[in-house]
Scaffold this motif. Structure first.
Motif, short mmCIF file in Angstrom:
data_model
loop_
_atom_site.label_atom_id
_atom_site.label_comp_id
_atom_site.label_asym_id
_atom_site.label_seq_id
_atom_site.Cartn_x
_atom_site.Cartn_y
_atom_site.Cartn_z
N SER A 116 0.82 -1.22 0.00
CA SER A 116 0.00 0.00 0.00
C SER A 116 0.86 1.27 0.00
O SER A 116 0.41 2.31 -0.48
CB SER A 116 -0.97 0.00 1.19
N SER A 150 1.59 1.87 -3.70
CA SER A 150 0.44 2.32 -4.49
C SER A 150 -0.04 3.69 -4.02
O SER A 150 -0.43 4.53 -4.84
CB SER A 150 -0.68 1.28 -4.46
N ARG A 151 0.00 3.96 -2.72
CA ARG A 151 -0.50 5.24 -2.21
C ARG A 151 0.40 6.41 -2.58
O ARG A 151 -0.06 7.49 -2.92
CB ARG A 151 -0.67 5.15 -0.69
#
Ligand code: UDP
Length: 256
Positions: A100, A103-104
């Motif tokens: 994450s 992706s963030r």
């Protein structure tokens, strides 16, 4: 097992009442889940492997003075643990960008981070475990500022220990998640490590080949998840190569 009182059932573990006050029995299931249980499969023997790997890690942490809930392993799938009040936060420590964070923030997977980063996620399946700041944690009373400091100190000690332990067997610790609990001891409350640490809750890459040896094999449909967990256990010297994790019960023989 069914004679015991069930206290809590999670996605990968079940907690039962322990033999004496202040103790619980933690049972490791074979269920593999990802994306908030949208993806779910039974992986025969995963519970046995995670029980052994988590036992190994927690008992070593206890020995070097990092307080944990672990008392002893009882059998292939169960451990005796201290009962704590779980703080409803997942504490994630990251050394290398992945998952994450990549992706963030658009950081390429595999990028070594300028320093270890600690993040908090609020444990709430209905909300998909959102990332939260210290402001949220203190404003909503999930933990006090002192407890946040204690959790961060614990997380850093665990990171240092695990990074060295895995590096020694040719594995790179990318990131991991811990959960902490409040233990009442002689009228004082202290923060200790709870839950589990296993390839379900860590990202582990082979140091040389960068092969994934963790739950990303399941999340990303790479296959070979159990073999990878078995290899982690073998490299750590917990189980020998030919030792098979006991299956959960009779295996259905398919006719086709
Ligand atoms: N993690 C976990 N349980 C969770 C979410 C994350 O054990 O509910 C672990 C995960 O295995 C990884 C680290 O925490 O080692 C960081 O996960 P990330 O935030 O990248 O989330 P993911 O990509 O797994 O959704």
């Amino acid at each position: 097992m069914s004679r015991r009182r069930k206290i809590y059932e999670g996605k990968a573990k079940t907690l039962y009442e322990g033999p004496e006050a202040g103790t619980l029995i933690q049972f490791f299931k074979d269920d593999a889940t990802a994306y908030n249980a949208e993806k779910h499969e039974i992986m025969d023997g995963k519970g046995v492997l995670n029980n052994r790997i988590s036992e190994y890690i927690f008992s070593h942490l206890n020995r070097v003075g990092v307080p944990t809930h672990f008392i002893k392993r009882l059998n292939m799938r169960e451990q005796l643990i201290k009962e704590v009040e779980i703080i409803p936060l997942e504490v994630v420590v990251r050394n290398v960008a992945a998952g994450s964070l990549s992706s963030r923030l658009g950081v390429e997977e595999g990028t070594i981070l300028p320093r270890s980063i600690i993040e908090f996620y609020y444990k709430d399946d209905a909300l998909n475990d959102p990332i939260v700041s210290e402001e949220h944690i203190t404003a909503f009373g999930w933990a006090s500022p002192q407890e946040i400091d204690d959790m961060m100190a614990l997380a850093i000690r665990v990171n240092d220990f695990l990074s060295g332990m895995f590096a020694a067997v040719g594995i790179q610790l990318i990131d991991f998640k811990i959960e902490c609990g409040r233990l009442l001891e002689n009228d004082t409350v202290r923060i200790i490590l709870a839950d589990e640490i296993s390839p379900d809750s860590c990202r582990l890459w082979d140091l040389e080949t960068k092969k994934k040896m963790d739950k990303d094999r399941f999340r990303q449909d790479l296959g070979g998840m159990l073999d990878a967990y078995q290899e982690v256990a073998t490299r750590l010297g917990i189980m020998n190569k030919n030792e098979q994790p006991a299956k959960s019960g009779p295996v259905l023989v398919k006719s086709d």
